[in-house]
Write a protein that holds these residues in place. Structure first.
Motif, PDB file in Angstrom:
ATOM      1  N   THR A   1       1.076  33.851   3.796  1.00 10.91           N
ATOM      2  CA  THR A   1      -0.154  34.038   4.570  1.00 10.91           C
ATOM      3  C   THR A   1       0.034  35.235   5.507  1.00 10.91           C
ATOM      4  O   THR A   1       1.127  35.492   5.989  1.00 10.91           O
ATOM      5  N   ARG A   2      -1.066  35.962   5.737  1.00 14.54           N
ATOM      6  CA  ARG A   2      -1.013  37.148   6.616  1.00 14.54           C
ATOM      7  C   ARG A   2      -0.995  36.699   8.072  1.00 14.54           C
ATOM      8  O   ARG A   2      -2.005  36.273   8.611  1.00 14.54           O
ATOM      9  N   GLU A   3       0.184  36.739   8.656  1.00 12.72           N
ATOM     10  CA  GLU A   3       0.335  36.281  10.043  1.00 12.72           C
ATOM     11  C   GLU A   3       1.306  37.188  10.782  1.00 12.72           C
ATOM     12  O   GLU A   3       2.132  36.720  11.563  1.00 12.72           O
TER      13      GLU A   3
ATOM     14  N   ALA B   1      -4.875  36.578   3.221  1.00 15.92           N
ATOM     15  CA  ALA B   1      -5.663  36.193   4.405  1.00 15.92           C
ATOM     16  C   ALA B   1      -5.726  34.671   4.508  1.00 15.92           C
ATOM     17  O   ALA B   1      -5.790  33.968   3.492  1.00 15.92           O
ATOM     18  N   MET B   2      -5.713  34.170   5.758  1.00 13.45           N
ATOM     19  CA  MET B   2      -5.702  32.719   5.988  1.00 13.45           C
ATOM     20  C   MET B   2      -6.853  32.010   5.267  1.00 13.45           C
ATOM     21  O   MET B   2      -6.685  30.916   4.742  1.00 13.45           O
TER      22      MET B   2
ATOM     23  N   PHE C   1      -1.687  24.168  -4.021  1.00 13.02           N
ATOM     24  CA  PHE C   1      -2.015  25.439  -3.366  1.00 13.02           C
ATOM     25  C   PHE C   1      -3.130  26.135  -4.140  1.00 13.02           C
ATOM     26  O   PHE C   1      -3.124  26.127  -5.373  1.00 13.02           O
ATOM     27  N   VAL C   2      -4.052  26.726  -3.415  1.00 11.97           N
ATOM     28  CA  VAL C   2      -5.077  27.559  -4.042  1.00 11.97           C
ATOM     29  C   VAL C   2      -5.073  28.913  -3.328  1.00 11.97           C
ATOM     30  O   VAL C   2      -5.189  28.955  -2.098  1.00 11.97           O
ATOM     31  N   VAL C   3      -4.894  29.987  -4.071  1.00 11.32           N
ATOM     32  CA  VAL C   3      -4.906  31.324  -3.477  1.00 11.32           C
ATOM     33  C   VAL C   3      -6.026  32.142  -4.125  1.00 11.32           C
ATOM     34  O   VAL C   3      -6.091  32.260  -5.347  1.00 11.32           O
ATOM     35  N   ILE C   4      -6.927  32.649  -3.273  1.00 14.59           N
ATOM     36  CA  ILE C   4      -8.067  33.449  -3.751  1.00 14.59           C
ATOM     37  C   ILE C   4      -7.788  34.934  -3.530  1.00 14.59           C
ATOM     38  O   ILE C   4      -7.385  35.334  -2.443  1.00 14.59           O
TER      39      ILE C   4
END
Lengths: 70, 70, 70, 70, 70, 70
Positions: free
Chosen positions: C9-11, C48-49, F41-44
């Motif tokens: 995740t972008r953090e 992105a979250m 997990f789901v990543v878009i």
């Protein structure tokens, strides 16, 4: 240093055809973007027919449906 | 909650080696980014030699070529 | 010639942390499978979250839910 | 119905160059495997330099190292 | 024209279940984003248990650990 | 512990729509394969229009072509 992943349905692509895909994609990246072939990876995935869906159904069923229409 | 995908050529990696990869990558993400191991996934793909290309040719041919040069 | 894709995740992961991930994963593949670092690629994707879901909800909501439970 | 994913470092590939990659890969799959272009997808990912590692270091550092050797 | 990749552990998912996943994901994309099913691809990957890690260990070991706790 | 990756063209999908995709895919995996949502997990990925090709051309051109035919 490109990385290319090619996914196709498993329908008997030969080693020679795969080698042709690898050569062709690499040449393309050299020609269009001046990439270095030594750091260009190509990975081919053959996917079982039952694992590929299009139009909401497995690919075999999709093809039958298309044929039935014509 | 990281997701890591490791692609290697299929050349006899053992279950123990795979477990070591899974442990090592997870530890790395915990140490560097303070990620939670319980939500860290690692997926290993072994790719047949004929399906991996580098330098515009399948990997086996690439290795022979490198050897021939030395 | 491994290819590794790390999705996080972008953090706010820093360049230094990313370099640490790249070094760590490459070392691991050298150590465990005797891979050549020169042909080991690592690609990091920051997601992105709102684009990452777990437990059926976007990750931010998931974390709030976990906190609320404790 | 192939799916092709091309990952390159983000270094200013133009729209025209991307269109050339899309056309070239599609033509290749038509020519080599007789695939239908209408169901051939090509997705290009441009990856930030700091997110791509090779030889255990981010790609920019890797290139400097190569230059220094010559 | 969405592309969806579903990765699951290889534990005996049937053809009928896979067809249900393909139909379900396609319907979802039609309903939520008004996508055209004819250009919606779904690719399912079944991953061997030893190739999937979570919590720093292969998935089978992870499940045993969870059970032992309860 | 499934991992799902959804790739769509970047055309203004809202946070609410993304949350609906995440919920819908997770529910589907629970219903069809009895998967645990906590480890789903789901990543878009939203892909720029110029980076997605179909029919040998970027997607925007493809749509214009389709329209012109009708």
């Amino acid at each position: 240093m490109p990385y290319v992943n090619i996914k196709i349905t498993r329908e008997g692509a030969t080693q020679a055809q795969k080698a042709e895909l690898i050569a062709g994609v690499t040449d393309l990246l050299v020609r269009v973007l001046d990439k270095n072939p030594a750091t260009t990876f190509v990975v081919i995935d053959e996917v079982a027919m039952e694992d590929w869906g299009v139009g909401g159904v497995p690919v075999e069923q999709y093809r039958k449906r298309l044929k039935a229409r014509t």
